[in-house]
Motif scaffolding. Sequence first.
Motif, short mmCIF file in Angstrom:
data_model
loop_
_atom_site.label_atom_id
_atom_site.label_comp_id
_atom_site.label_asym_id
_atom_site.label_seq_id
_atom_site.Cartn_x
_atom_site.Cartn_y
_atom_site.Cartn_z
N UNK A 59 0.84 -1.19 0.00
CA UNK A 59 0.00 0.00 0.00
C UNK A 59 0.87 1.23 0.00
N UNK A 60 0.35 2.31 -0.61
CA UNK A 60 1.11 3.57 -0.65
C UNK A 60 0.93 4.38 0.62
N UNK A 61 -0.23 4.21 1.29
CA UNK A 61 -0.57 5.22 2.29
C UNK A 61 -1.08 4.67 3.61
N UNK A 62 -1.10 3.37 3.80
CA UNK A 62 -1.61 2.84 5.06
C UNK A 62 -0.87 1.55 5.39
N UNK A 63 -1.18 0.98 6.53
CA UNK A 63 -0.59 -0.30 6.91
C UNK A 63 -1.54 -1.42 6.55
N UNK A 64 -1.00 -2.62 6.34
CA UNK A 64 -1.84 -3.79 6.10
C UNK A 64 -2.04 -4.50 7.43
N UNK A 65 -3.27 -4.45 7.91
CA UNK A 65 -3.55 -4.93 9.26
C UNK A 65 -3.34 -6.44 9.40
N UNK A 66 -3.69 -7.19 8.36
CA UNK A 66 -3.50 -8.64 8.40
C UNK A 66 -2.02 -8.98 8.48
N UNK A 77 0.17 -5.87 17.72
CA UNK A 77 -1.17 -5.38 18.01
C UNK A 77 -1.35 -4.09 17.21
N UNK A 78 -2.53 -3.92 16.61
CA UNK A 78 -2.83 -2.70 15.86
C UNK A 78 -4.05 -2.04 16.49
#
Length: 750
Positions: A716-723, A731-732
């Motif tokens: 992703x360019x602008x966020x984190x990948x939660x999985x 922990x997110x």
Amino acid sequence: MRYLTLAILCLALLHIQSAAQEKKRLSHDDYDHWKNLSGIEISANGDYVLYQINPQRQDGDLFIINPQTDHQRIIPRGARASFSPGGKFAVFHIQPQRDVVRQAKVEKTRRENLPKDSLGIYVMGNEELLKYEDVISYRLPKESSDWFAFAIDFTRIIEEMEDVEETLQDTIPPHVPEPIEEEEEEKKEPETEKLKQLVVMNPVTGNRHAFDYVEHYQISENGKTVIFLQEEKNDNDTLEIKKLFVFNTESESLNLLDSAEGDFKQLSVNKTGELFSWLFSADTTDVKVYDLFVHQSGRRSRTYQVSSETENMPADYAVSEHQSLSFSDDGRRVFFGIAPKPEEEKEDTLLAEEKYKLDIWHWQDPLLQSQQKVNLQREQRRNYDAVFHVRNQKMVPLAGEDMPNISRDRYGNADIFMGTSNLPYLQEISWEGFAARDVYVVDVNSGSRKKVLERAEANVHFSVKGDYILYYDPVETNWFAYSVRDDAHRNLTAQIDVPFYNEDNDIPRAARPWGLAGWGENDSFVLIYDRYDIWKLDPRGRNQPVNITGGYGRENQERFRYQNLDPDEYHIPGDVIYLSAFNVGTKKDGYYQLNMRNFELEHLMTDDARFTQLQKAKDDDTFLWRKSTFTEFPDLWISDMEFNNARKLTTTNPQQEEYLWGSVKLVEWIDFRNETLQGLLYLPEDFDPEEKYPMIVYFYERSSDGLHSHFIPSPSRSTINRSYCTSNGYIVFVPDITYREGFPGQSAYN
């Protein structure tokens, strides 16, 4: 016995721990293993479903499945698929192999020589798969017809014909060629890259007609006629003669509409296949002035023309080549664009590098220079709506430089259209981020206009039949209807004690309304949303507003929204409608049925999941939908219209079971402004509350409504990948942020 039980429990725990240890953590190398599901469609009879499953970087597949028998056909690299209106066949592109295309680009192959798509046709009755190479496009009718049309690149066909001629030439005894004159050596070769072979076909019967050297084509909504432009050489074999044909699929006959040396554009046919329109220019220069032609077939066959000399055409204006042509539903009108006549640039002797290039901006310009540059091509193609009335052969300009935008009713039959202009307020975009609009009513028969709303700053809608202009006033926080017939404004929501704007608005502009669901038949009513419920309003102001969901939404924090199950129907059904229901507090999702006669609300399904893309088979009581959670990919499900016997159709990413994933929980807390907020807490799959873990806090406005969103591993360019994060032991925490105007940083801290 106690020790035996303890031993069994220990073995079970060891087995679970061993299984967990066998699972892998996600890495960046795993991204390519995950696939996406798209292109979903159910046939009109509900017997077949098609969809695409595409990896992130490899070739994908098209699936055509019979849900009753689970029999499926997989077409490698199938894409852009559609069922025929009657559901008897599916048509789609078959893309070339990704690696082959990539290698061709590496070798700097010219764009026109890159590998091209093929066309696939899958006939349900006999499970036959037909293929045609080098497809450019296909067009299906809207109504239940088994005919359709497609175009394939004619370049390869010409090359194959030339190869055959060369082969035949090799078998002919050599002879002394006649001398070739110089002027013949300079003959212009045909521009084969823009030429197509048009095929008009009925895959069910196998009937097929092919036409060579075709430039443009269109098919009527009922599938009865196909209009196309064919190119031929004249007797001197130098200039191109264009012939405009109509093919009738019922009689399988061909008729000539027009023939000329020049340029044809923007072919169009009305829904019944009886009226045709096109643009034509006989100019041989690069700068062309076009005329509009309208042909009426049948016993009173006639052809009409609109040119720059036509009555009512503004001075120095002509028909624009940049707007497509369309007909009103009743066939009485043709809509087109007009624009100032194009002018040919004056020739000079300067080289390109000797010419100055300047960007000049003035502080009173309506738009910033950067925006002007982005909009340059659109402005160069700018044109204004006009109409040609077929019955009285009258051309009427509808829009102009001072009021550039026209909105028609859904059918184009109304005598009054809506016009808008944001020109007086464009400068405000630079600091407000949006521009207000003035709203007009425009007489379609005379072109006269009247301003009915000044500086409208929020939603403005023209009704389906064209009887009303619906608008929201952010100052009075109410919905209003302007009656075209009565020339009257009516406040439709003044008596309702619930807000129709977004109560959570926290940006520096007036809160916007929740919107509308749609209009009833003949504009008899309009359905408006508040935060939770749906209201039925009478635009005439005669009947009292009715909360058709009975306040159940606000009472239970259920957000009801209308589900349009037939995109070809422009009005709200008068019997039964279907609603999605999202619980703002718990984030549960589901569907309800509402009887529009007595407003009885019937619950159909609710679950701790997210439901999207509800579809209904046009001629059958079958639903298709998608369901997801954080741990469950949004696969396809199918059921009846009560959601009984629901079953899962797809398993897009079975490999997920091999990896550690995680879980998510909804949490609440009170911030420093004493406001109760929600947030999402993502935990690793092997989470141990006795251990410490690194935690990532990701925040951007409000995210808690996405509790059941699924995130496949991907960059992703602008966020984190939660999985990816939970799989790797993080922990997110994703808290909702409410902003106070002027204090974004402090708001985030709170």
